[in-house]
Design an enzyme around this catalytic site. Structure first.
Site, PDB file in Angstrom:
ATOM      1  CG  HIS A  60      34.880  33.279  45.191  1.00  9.43           C
ATOM      2  ND1 HIS A  60      33.659  33.370  44.897  1.00  9.43           N
ATOM      3  CD2 HIS A  60      35.095  32.992  46.405  1.00  9.43           C
ATOM      4  CE1 HIS A  60      32.691  33.101  46.134  1.00  9.43           C
ATOM      5  NE2 HIS A  60      33.628  32.731  47.062  1.00  9.43           N
ATOM      6  CG  ASP A  81      31.583  33.156  41.725  1.00  9.40           C
ATOM      7  OD1 ASP A  81      33.119  33.012  41.847  1.00  9.40           O
ATOM      8  OD2 ASP A  81      31.142  33.333  43.258  1.00  9.40           O
ATOM      9  CB  SER A  92      31.920  30.099  48.879  1.00  6.28           C
ATOM     10  OG  SER A  92      31.914  31.655  49.208  1.00  6.28           O
TER      11      SER A  92
END
Length: 362
Positions: free
Chosen positions: A97, A127, A205
């Site tokens: 993402h 992901d 992230s």
């Protein structure tokens, strides 16, 4: 700064952070971070987004005079995340993402040097994504650990760039293992996550989760906000290593699927169901993965699976819940017969399913 801790009256103070010879001592966290920090990078991205048109007649005339006519056309949207260098060829592991559908990728190394990056491939199901550094000096890769060897209570150190604050380190423990991502509201992912109480915030992230020996054990991916805030989740590094190898080889990851929706069944749930005089089918009072629905024109439908079937074994391995079945499916080969043992109307029977590639990812 040294910190003074007086122990008791008449006792000389102790310098907690300095040795008797004047040298500064460090704990295991500093040692672990020093092994991984040079490989942690900041990833800046740009993507083109289409501006939503709106009726200019709805704008107050005074505002139109002050601000001019509203613009039309695409806009540039900027994003930011973290990543970790995993080999000496300049490959960076991060979250899908972070770099999905981007036009430009810029990677800033720990020493401040900036590189252009190119996306090798992304896998939205796990992901995970792989980015290659273009040119320049490449940092030493971070040491990778073994996420299968983790135990609850092990140290967990998160590194990354939360809120744009580079070289941030937080400390916690492994709070839980094999946390199913579907329980967090993500039905389109296939992940068993590492849960940690080490602070993970937006911008973390793609950054590494590290053990006390300075080995990467996970890739930070989620943070729980709102009620229950303070929970962070990371993708196990063993899975990330496997996915990155496939992305490097072919640029994508193919996931086998059967085409069924499953719910866990226990003896207690089955007994409560069977006591209901309005129930249409009697369920076996045992553990397994209960087929709630079968997708049309799927491998499961072609193999003869039905709503109400209870899967109790897959590929000669006992199945006690849906996650065990999905784990076996993930290890299956596309188009190669995959054996299932099911309970139907109180009778055991065997079926053979040919898994297909999960659609809709290309």
């Amino acid at each position: 700064m040294s910190v003074l801790f007086p122990l008791a009256a008449g006792v000389q103070p102790v310098w907690a952070l300095s040795g008797l010879d004047g040298t500064t001592s460090h704990n295991f966290v500093a040692d672990a971070v020093s092994q991984v920090a040079p490989a942690v990078v900041r990833i800046d991205t740009e993507r083109t987004v289409q501006r939503q048109p709106f009726d200019p007649t709805l704008i107050d005339p005074l505002l139109r005079d002050l601000l001019g006519e509203p613009g039309i056309g695409p806009e540039r949207e900027r994003g930011q995340g973290s990543g970790v260098v995993i080999d000496d060829q300049g490959l960076v592991l991060t979250n899908a993402h972070v770099v999905e559908r981007v036009d430009a990728v810029s990677v800033t190394l720990a020493d401040g040097d900036q590189h252009d990056g190119s996306v090798v491939g992304t896998d939205p199901v796990t992901d995970l994504a792989l980015v290659r550094l273009d040119g320049g000096t490449r940092p030493e890769a971070a040491p990778l650990g073994d996420s299968d060897a983790l135990e609850v209570g092990d140290w967990a150190i998160a590194l990354g760039t939360p809120y744009g604050l580079e070289r941030t380190v937080t400390l916690g423990i492994v709070s839980s293992l094999h946390r199913n991502i579907s329980s967090l509201g993500f039905s389109d992912k296939r992940l068993d996550l590492i849960q940690t109480d080490a602070a993970i915030n937006p911008g973390n992230s793609g950054g590494p989760l590290v053990n006390g020996r300075g080995e990467v054990i996970g890739i930070n991916t989620l943070v729980r906000s709102g009620p229950g805030a303070g929970l962070g989740f990371a993708i196990p590094i063993n899975l990330a290593r496997h996915v990155s190898e496939q992305l490097l080889t072919s640029g994508e990851v193919v996931h086998p699927y059967l085409g069924v929706q499953l719910v866990p069944l226990t003896a207690r749930i089955a007994r409560e169901h069977n006591r209901d005089p309005n129930s249409l089918v009697e369920l076996p009072e045992r553990l397994g993965a209960l087929v709630q629905s079968v997708l049309p024109d799927s491998p499961a439908e072609r193999a003869g699976l039905r709503r109400g079937d209870l899967v109790i074994a897959a590929a000669e391995t006992s199945v006690s819940d849906p996650q065990m079945l999905l784990k076996q499916v993930d290890q299956a080969e596309i188009g190669v017969p995959f054996s299932l043992r099911i309970m139907r109307n109180g009778q055991e029977m065997s079926l053979s399913v040919n898994p297909a590639a999960l659609p809709g990812l290309s």
